[in-house]
Design a protein around this motif. Sequence first.
Motif, PDB file in Angstrom:
ATOM      1  N   ALA A  68       0.810  -1.222   0.000  1.00 25.58           N
ATOM      2  CA  ALA A  68       0.000   0.000   0.000  1.00 25.58           C
ATOM      3  C   ALA A  68       0.842   1.269   0.000  1.00 25.58           C
ATOM      4  N   ARG A  69       2.168   1.127  -0.044  1.00 23.14           N
ATOM      5  CA  ARG A  69       3.019   2.307   0.093  1.00 23.14           C
ATOM      6  C   ARG A  69       3.961   2.460  -1.103  1.00 23.14           C
ATOM      7  N   LEU A  70       3.469   2.155  -2.275  1.00 23.53           N
ATOM      8  CA  LEU A  70       4.299   2.320  -3.467  1.00 23.53           C
ATOM      9  C   LEU A  70       4.649   3.779  -3.713  1.00 23.53           C
ATOM     10  N   TRP A  71       3.749   4.662  -3.319  1.00 22.69           N
ATOM     11  CA  TRP A  71       3.966   6.107  -3.483  1.00 22.69           C
ATOM     12  C   TRP A  71       3.170   6.819  -2.399  1.00 22.69           C
ATOM     13  N   PRO A  72       3.747   7.791  -1.701  1.00 22.83           N
ATOM     14  CA  PRO A  72       3.029   8.446  -0.609  1.00 22.83           C
ATOM     15  C   PRO A  72       1.936   9.383  -1.104  1.00 22.83           C
ATOM     16  N   GLN A  73       0.916   9.540  -0.301  1.00 22.92           N
ATOM     17  CA  GLN A  73      -0.130  10.500  -0.615  1.00 22.92           C
ATOM     18  C   GLN A  73       0.406  11.914  -0.440  1.00 22.92           C
ATOM     19  N   MET A  74       0.001  12.791  -1.347  1.00 22.26           N
ATOM     20  CA  MET A  74       0.424  14.184  -1.288  1.00 22.26           C
ATOM     21  C   MET A  74      -0.777  15.091  -1.497  1.00 22.26           C
ATOM     22  N   GLU A  75      -0.812  16.172  -0.767  1.00 21.88           N
ATOM     23  CA  GLU A  75      -1.921  17.106  -0.890  1.00 21.88           C
ATOM     24  C   GLU A  75      -1.970  17.681  -2.294  1.00 21.88           C
ATOM     25  N   GLY A  76      -3.147  17.632  -2.894  1.00 18.12           N
ATOM     26  CA  GLY A  76      -3.344  18.183  -4.227  1.00 18.12           C
ATOM     27  C   GLY A  76      -3.048  17.220  -5.351  1.00 18.12           C
ATOM     28  N   ILE A  77      -2.570  16.023  -5.018  1.00 14.30           N
ATOM     29  CA  ILE A  77      -2.267  15.010  -6.033  1.00 14.30           C
ATOM     30  C   ILE A  77      -3.033  13.742  -5.697  1.00 14.30           C
ATOM     31  N   LYS A  78      -3.744  13.217  -6.665  1.00  9.30           N
ATOM     32  CA  LYS A  78      -4.548  12.021  -6.425  1.00  9.30           C
ATOM     33  C   LYS A  78      -4.250  10.978  -7.497  1.00  9.30           C
ATOM     34  N   PRO A  79      -4.631   9.731  -7.250  1.00 11.16           N
ATOM     35  CA  PRO A  79      -4.424   8.700  -8.267  1.00 11.16           C
ATOM     36  C   PRO A  79      -5.280   8.970  -9.502  1.00 11.16           C
ATOM     37  N   PHE A  80      -4.779   8.540 -10.666  1.00 12.10           N
ATOM     38  CA  PHE A  80      -5.621   8.572 -11.862  1.00 12.10           C
ATOM     39  C   PHE A  80      -6.888   7.757 -11.592  1.00 12.10           C
ATOM     40  N   PRO A  81      -8.053   8.273 -11.954  1.00 13.70           N
ATOM     41  CA  PRO A  81      -9.274   7.497 -11.740  1.00 13.70           C
ATOM     42  C   PRO A  81      -9.352   6.300 -12.676  1.00 13.70           C
ATOM     43  N   ALA A  82      -9.816   5.177 -12.122  1.00 18.37           N
ATOM     44  CA  ALA A  82     -10.087   3.964 -12.906  1.00 18.37           C
ATOM     45  C   ALA A  82      -8.903   3.573 -13.793  1.00 18.37           C
ATOM     46  N   TYR A  83      -7.723   3.575 -13.192  1.00 21.67           N
ATOM     47  CA  TYR A  83      -6.499   3.300 -13.955  1.00 21.67           C
ATOM     48  C   TYR A  83      -5.894   1.989 -13.485  1.00 21.67           C
ATOM     49  N   GLU A  84      -6.079   0.951 -14.273  1.00 18.50           N
ATOM     50  CA  GLU A  84      -5.473  -0.353 -14.016  1.00 18.50           C
ATOM     51  C   GLU A  84      -4.587  -0.707 -15.204  1.00 18.50           C
ATOM     52  N   LEU A  85      -3.430  -1.281 -14.938  1.00 22.22           N
ATOM     53  CA  LEU A  85      -2.520  -1.692 -15.996  1.00 22.22           C
ATOM     54  C   LEU A  85      -1.938  -3.067 -15.670  1.00 22.22           C
ATOM     55  N   ASP A  86      -1.544  -3.778 -16.716  1.00 20.51           N
ATOM     56  CA  ASP A  86      -0.860  -5.057 -16.554  1.00 20.51           C
ATOM     57  C   ASP A  86       0.551  -5.029 -17.122  1.00 20.51           C
ATOM     58  N   GLY A  87       0.927  -3.936 -17.765  1.00 24.62           N
ATOM     59  CA  GLY A  87       2.274  -3.866 -18.301  1.00 24.62           C
ATOM     60  C   GLY A  87       2.608  -2.513 -18.883  1.00 24.62           C
ATOM     61  N   GLY A  88       3.911  -2.309 -19.057  1.00 22.28           N
ATOM     62  CA  GLY A  88       4.449  -1.149 -19.752  1.00 22.28           C
ATOM     63  C   GLY A  88       5.561  -1.630 -20.671  1.00 22.28           C
ATOM     64  N   VAL A  89       5.496  -1.259 -21.928  1.00 23.25           N
ATOM     65  CA  VAL A  89       6.402  -1.786 -22.946  1.00 23.25           C
ATOM     66  C   VAL A  89       7.240  -0.657 -23.532  1.00 23.25           C
TER      67      VAL A  89
END
Length: 307
Positions: A68-89
């Motif tokens: 749950a701590r891959l990246w810390p929460q920061m004020e004014g910055i939120k996760p991309f909504p509905a963003y799931e991925l299985d890879g980056g090429v």
Amino acid sequence: MPKLATSVDYSGRDKPISINSYTTVLRHPKVPHELFAIYWRDVHGPLCSRIPGLGWYVQNHLSREQDARLWPQMEGIKPFPAYELDGGVEIGFHSAEDQAAFNEACPILFADEQNMFAATVAYALPKGSTTLVDRVAEPSPNADDGLDRIHLHLGAAHDDAAVFGDRIGRLARAFAAEEAVLRVRLHLPEPYDNAHPAPPAPNVGHEVPAERRLIAILDLAFASPLDRSLFYASDAFRQATKNLAADVAYASPFAVSGVYTYVRDKELTLAGLRGSRPAQLIERLGARNQVAADVRHLLQTGTLLDR
């Protein structure tokens, strides 16, 4: 065990990749994840590896569950909504001529995407990507190498690509200056245009919502999740991310479950020649005959090597 050399920076080996692309990958929901991962590694991967012009090809498989701590929460910055991925090429080239040769031949590759992908989005990097530091000695990983790797996707808070790119560049350089960060590779793609979907694979989604039009990706590696967590708690990290929300509105981290390299320096790796898992078997059994010149020649040409 990961092959590390913390006193040596190998980032210069990536400079020949003058043109690059970073493609986000989402598996088809009707394809089980294990089957998807095997097909992508051992069927699609070797097919792509053989397309003319290719100088660099690596699959980064992403895990949807790690911690749950891959990246810390920061004020004014939120996760991309509905963003799931299985890879980056990453698919890269040494020249524009090489890229043109690839583009002419790639329909045979794109026809395969519908077998496993629900969506792929190829972000163009016509000036390449930048490896700021890389203290991992292995140039062509074909495994989960034991490192704590993440791909951090950042979305702009405005439409000024130059200002956004400058801020992410400063962030990347600050990270690269820290001993705890073993690898920093920065992707600053051109803004994505839904009017020109890429790659043009049939029956696969290629559109992005507005918040993912202008993004940056940081490819990061640490020795362990603990090292990552300690870095996030450091003064250096706080200084590097100070006022980041002025230019960054979204941040979504993805854990890397494996890095599989098929082409480097315009040459097939063993994974590119045989498939990722067969290459692992060859290495594990020490089957040196399988990496000999006569076997490679036979597999690439269908003919025996003249003696």
